[in-house]
Design an enzyme around this catalytic site. Structure first.
Site: not given
Ligand code: GLY
Length: 312
Positions: A195-196, A221, A167
């Site tokens: 998925r977010v 995340g 990221t």
């Molecule tokens: N930190 C980015 C994600 O988990 O999508």
């Protein structure tokens, strides 16, 4: 004036500093810096030509936050458009909403004049997906993956944290002292469709408040969502902690998370006085920063904070 970022922001940080030095806003510098990362063909975790989800579709997440007004804009699970951070900014500037997902984000991007891409992936990325997934699953399952009723089983294998993910975080403070944070990602390689992660979730992967400071997260995340990690950093700053203390405390909070899936977490932070900080649960991780007085960026160690890791 300063820009702080994850190391993969190195392709854009000089351009961002030049914008600040020419009187541009923190928001302009963050957007422009991240656009260069999104366009970097060698970064396979942000923007176009990044690792797709388990079905081979590239779904992007991004957010931007204005520390002066606490206004935000974000997009999630968006396909077919390259400029994720700019589209997130347009959500902030145009709509009474803060987050658009999936088809709605794509429709909005087209309305705003962004160009729909026929193809966001190179053969190199398609082949990497095929090679990695075939190592985990029988060829007949791979061949018919899109109609599989058991995708959930395979995604647990495919999204192992040892496999690629990344990221970009960019935090900036401009000549007026305004803070802005931007985050952009393709999320986990081979993630479950839809998925977010934390990147478009304000408070999780991104938070900025001129009065106290700003923070952005990379890493798993799901953990930053559960810990409201970026907001925690800024909350600890508000409570009087130094940037070094605030980052460590927000990382330590993640050590209280239970469950079967805990992996690496990284934070970059900036206080309202322009002091940067970097933190990681993985040893020897670095971050970058550049002030308007520096001719190039400095890469420096993140503070290591040990937290629970387990998988499955
Ligand atoms: N930190 C980015 C994600 O988990 O999508």
């Amino acid at each position: 004036m300063i820009i702080v970022g994850s190391t993969n922001a190195d392709v854009g940080i000089q351009h961002g500093i030049d914008i600040l030095k020419n009187g541009g806003s923190a928001m302009d510098a963050v957007e422009a810096t991240i656009r260069l990362v999104e366009d970097n063909p060698d970064d396979h975790t942000v923007g176009h030509n990044s690792y797709p989800n388990i079905l081979g579709d590239l779904q992007l997440d991004a957010s931007i936050m204005d520390g002066a007004t606490l206004e935000t804009g974000a997009i999630a699970a968006m396909q077919g458009f390259r400029e994720a951070i700019s589209i997130a900014r347009r959500v902030k500037d145009t709509l009474p909403h803060v987050l658009l997902a999936g088809e709605g984000a794509e429709r909005f991007a087209a309305e705003m004049g962004f160009e729909k891409q026929a193809d966001m992936l190179t053969d190199e990325i398609r082949e990497a997906r095929e090679e990695l997934l075939k190592a985990d699953m029988p060829p007949e399952v791979f061949a018919d993956l899109s109609s599989s009723a058991e995708l959930h089983q395979w995604v647990t294998l495919a999204s192992d944290p040892e496999k690629t993910r990344g990221t970009v975080n960019v935090l900036a403070q401009d000549h007026e002292g305004n803070l802005c944070t931007g985050v952009s990602t393709s999320g986990w390689a081979w993630k479950y469709p839809g998925r977010v992660g934390d990147s478009p979730i304000i408070g999780a992967g991104n938070y900025a408040d001129n009065r106290y400071g700003a923070a952005g997260c990379t890493g798993m995340g799901e953990m930053a969502i559960r810990g409201a990690t970026a907001h925690s950093v800024v909350f600890y700053l508000k409570s009087g902690a130094s940037v070094a203390q605030a980052g460590i405390r927000a990382m330590q909070d993640l050590d209280d998370l239970g469950g079967r899936y805990l992996s690496g977490m990284n934070i970059v932070a900036l206080d309202s006085g322009g002091t940067p900080g970097g933190f990681s649960s993985i040893k020897d991780r670095t971050f970058i920063y550049q002030t308007d007085e520096m001719s190039t960026h400095e890469e420096t160690m993140r503070t290591f904070v040990e937290i629970n890791q387990r998988w499955g």
